[in-house]
Scaffold this active site. Sequence first.
Site, short mmCIF file in Angstrom:
data_model
loop_
_atom_site.label_atom_id
_atom_site.label_comp_id
_atom_site.label_asym_id
_atom_site.label_seq_id
_atom_site.Cartn_x
_atom_site.Cartn_y
_atom_site.Cartn_z
N HIS A 90 -3.35 -11.81 14.87
CA HIS A 90 -4.68 -11.82 15.52
C HIS A 90 -5.55 -13.05 15.09
O HIS A 90 -5.71 -13.14 14.01
CB HIS A 90 -5.20 -10.38 15.14
N TYR A 102 -15.04 -4.06 16.47
CA TYR A 102 -15.86 -3.39 15.55
C TYR A 102 -17.18 -3.24 16.21
O TYR A 102 -17.85 -4.28 16.90
CB TYR A 102 -16.21 -4.34 14.28
N PRO A 132 -14.16 0.33 4.13
CA PRO A 132 -13.02 -0.35 4.70
C PRO A 132 -13.47 -1.32 5.88
O PRO A 132 -12.90 -2.03 6.47
CB PRO A 132 -12.28 0.70 5.49
N LYS A 155 -10.61 -5.17 3.56
CA LYS A 155 -10.40 -5.91 2.56
C LYS A 155 -9.44 -5.07 1.31
O LYS A 155 -8.98 -5.66 0.29
CB LYS A 155 -11.76 -6.54 1.63
N TYR A 195 -13.41 -12.97 6.59
CA TYR A 195 -12.58 -12.00 7.10
C TYR A 195 -11.11 -12.32 7.09
O TYR A 195 -10.16 -11.61 6.72
CB TYR A 195 -12.89 -11.69 8.96
P1 FAD Z 1 -2.98 3.21 -4.01
O1 FAD Z 1 -2.39 2.96 -2.84
O2 FAD Z 1 -4.02 4.37 -4.18
O3 FAD Z 1 -1.86 3.58 -5.00
C1 FAD Z 1 -1.90 4.17 -6.20
C2 FAD Z 1 -0.62 4.87 -6.68
O4 FAD Z 1 -0.83 5.60 -7.91
C3 FAD Z 1 -0.70 6.21 -5.74
O5 FAD Z 1 0.57 6.26 -5.22
C4 FAD Z 1 -0.89 7.53 -6.72
O6 FAD Z 1 -0.09 8.57 -6.32
C5 FAD Z 1 -0.31 6.66 -8.03
N1 FAD Z 1 -0.85 7.29 -9.31
C6 FAD Z 1 -2.30 8.00 -9.57
N2 FAD Z 1 -2.49 8.31 -10.77
C7 FAD Z 1 -1.18 8.52 -11.24
C8 FAD Z 1 -0.77 8.60 -12.78
N3 FAD Z 1 -1.39 9.26 -13.31
N4 FAD Z 1 0.71 8.50 -12.88
C9 FAD Z 1 1.48 7.86 -11.80
N5 FAD Z 1 1.24 7.66 -10.67
C10 FAD Z 1 -0.17 7.58 -10.18
N6 FAD Z 1 -7.98 -0.42 3.22
C11 FAD Z 1 -8.40 -1.39 4.24
O7 FAD Z 1 -8.26 -2.50 4.03
N7 FAD Z 1 -8.38 -0.44 5.44
C12 FAD Z 1 -8.42 0.84 5.79
O8 FAD Z 1 -8.60 1.08 6.84
C13 FAD Z 1 -8.25 1.68 4.60
N8 FAD Z 1 -8.34 3.01 4.90
C14 FAD Z 1 -7.99 3.61 3.77
C15 FAD Z 1 -8.10 5.20 3.75
C16 FAD Z 1 -8.03 5.91 2.48
C17 FAD Z 1 -8.26 7.48 2.87
C18 FAD Z 1 -7.90 5.08 1.24
C19 FAD Z 1 -7.88 6.15 0.17
C20 FAD Z 1 -7.98 3.77 1.24
C21 FAD Z 1 -7.90 3.14 2.37
N9 FAD Z 1 -8.17 1.78 2.12
C22 FAD Z 1 -8.12 0.99 3.40
C23 FAD Z 1 -7.88 0.96 1.04
C24 FAD Z 1 -6.41 0.68 0.87
O9 FAD Z 1 -5.50 1.78 1.29
C25 FAD Z 1 -6.02 0.20 -0.74
O10 FAD Z 1 -6.92 -0.53 -1.14
C26 FAD Z 1 -4.73 0.28 -1.00
O11 FAD Z 1 -4.01 1.52 -0.95
C27 FAD Z 1 -4.64 0.05 -2.76
O12 FAD Z 1 -3.22 -0.13 -3.34
P2 FAD Z 1 -3.15 0.43 -4.62
O13 FAD Z 1 -1.57 0.39 -4.77
O14 FAD Z 1 -3.98 -0.36 -5.59
O15 FAD Z 1 -3.68 2.05 -4.66
C1 DHB Z 2 -8.00 -1.06 10.05
C2 DHB Z 2 -8.70 -0.59 9.01
C3 DHB Z 2 -9.92 -1.27 8.74
O1 DHB Z 2 -10.69 -1.02 7.72
C4 DHB Z 2 -10.26 -2.36 9.48
O2 DHB Z 2 -11.42 -3.03 9.14
C5 DHB Z 2 -9.59 -2.85 10.39
C6 DHB Z 2 -8.54 -2.12 11.16
C7 DHB Z 2 -6.76 -0.27 10.65
O3 DHB Z 2 -6.44 0.75 10.17
O4 DHB Z 2 -5.95 -0.68 11.48
#
Ligand code: FAD
Ligand code: DHB
Length: 393
Positions: A72, A201, A293, A297, A384
Amino acid sequence: MRTQIAIIGAGPSGLLLGQLLHNAGIDNVIIERRSAAYVLGRIRAGVLEEGTVRLLREAGAGARMDAEGIVHAGVQLAFGGISRRVDLGAHANGRTVLVYGQTEMTRDLMEAREAAGALTLYEVDDTQIHGADSAHPALTFTLNGQRERLECDYIAGCDGFRGISRSTIPDSIRREYEKVYPFGWLGLLSDTAPVSHEIVYGAHDRGFSLCSMRSMTRSRYYIEVPLDEKVDDWSDDRFWDELRRRLPEPYASELVTGPSLEKSIAGLRSFVVEPMQYGRLFLVGDAAHIVPPTGAKGLNLAASDVNYLYRILLKVYREKREDLLLKYSSLCLDRIWKAERFSWWMTSMLHRLSDNPFDHRIQLAELDYFTGSTEGLQTIARNYVGLPYAAVD
Ligand code: FAD
Ligand code: DHB
């Protein structure tokens, strides 16, 4: 059991770090509380910065992303009945973003890890961290009803916002900064053609909306809802009607609707913990910080933490540069606070903040100002596409 790096969590942070380390010959074990299928069932982020894309390639897990991800070069900001384009390429030195779902990235990393023969233990319970501030840290956990012990050189706490790693840092050292917003995002995934070939957006006096995609046949839409809203109160028809009301033409009349594949509500939060290191424990990704979100980021910040920790550990093992370990927290936090600022700003500019029409008119003026000047467009575009990574030295 013994390994060099014990990684808690098989989300994007843990899997990406594990794969990079494994490829560099640094042994690691990942333990994960959930099953692999559960982790893959979570529909989350969709926009990758170039830094994240490069890391996935470096991890040897970028082939499908390169084939199927959609480049994009612009995003749309819709407000006051119009839509203005932010030309990312023109205003951010030719840089772009890649639309590729977190689910797909996670699947690619899981497959790469399995192919490499590196160990991930799923469905572990009651993880505990021992001796984080000693020379001999370890994890204990229950697997198949049996208590296990994993000794290691360092621990990467990649266990997300609700993990256990963060609270290992003693209260006397740990500082937490938090802002909880009074609204959430209701997201819907559907096998329908996206309403626009670029992400939209939208700010509207009924609330924020976002039109995104996973492919040219799969769309991801979000609308702002009050925090106490229940997903069950939102039929697909109600969702589509509300989204349509918030979009300007031609999007409103061109919106293709269909049955939802997934629908869920996520609250919005800003959160940072300092420091991100305690002895031999390092916090990575959502374990250390959350952004609303709106700036896309969250996942990208997780990747930039991984970048820093990976490059530091490489120099620790190859060049005995233990001094770099103390730089991890400040290297990460410098970039994190700037992404926190951008995400907070985008959230404030685009959501319904109050019932006072004055607030909405100020938002329209702000959107007009930023999308109507080169400096404004540069500010949006450069943040962005993602701020640069600092060198590790
Ligand atoms: P996570 O993906 O949370 O992974 C952590 C892992 O650790 C999980 O699998 C969990 O099960 C495991 N865990 C936890 N505790 C324990 C334990 N005690 N022992 C062993 N394992 C454990 N970001 C965007 O940029 N755009 C979005 O649209 C967006 N939507 C989101 C929607 C939701 C509902 C959520 C929760 C987050 C969203 N995010 C979004 C943020 C993005 O998904 C996260 O920043 C990203 O998943 C971070 O990755 P991570 O590996 O740090 O954490
Ligand atoms: C999506 C999620 C976001 O938070 C965003 O800023 C743009 C796109 C997505 O899920 O595609």
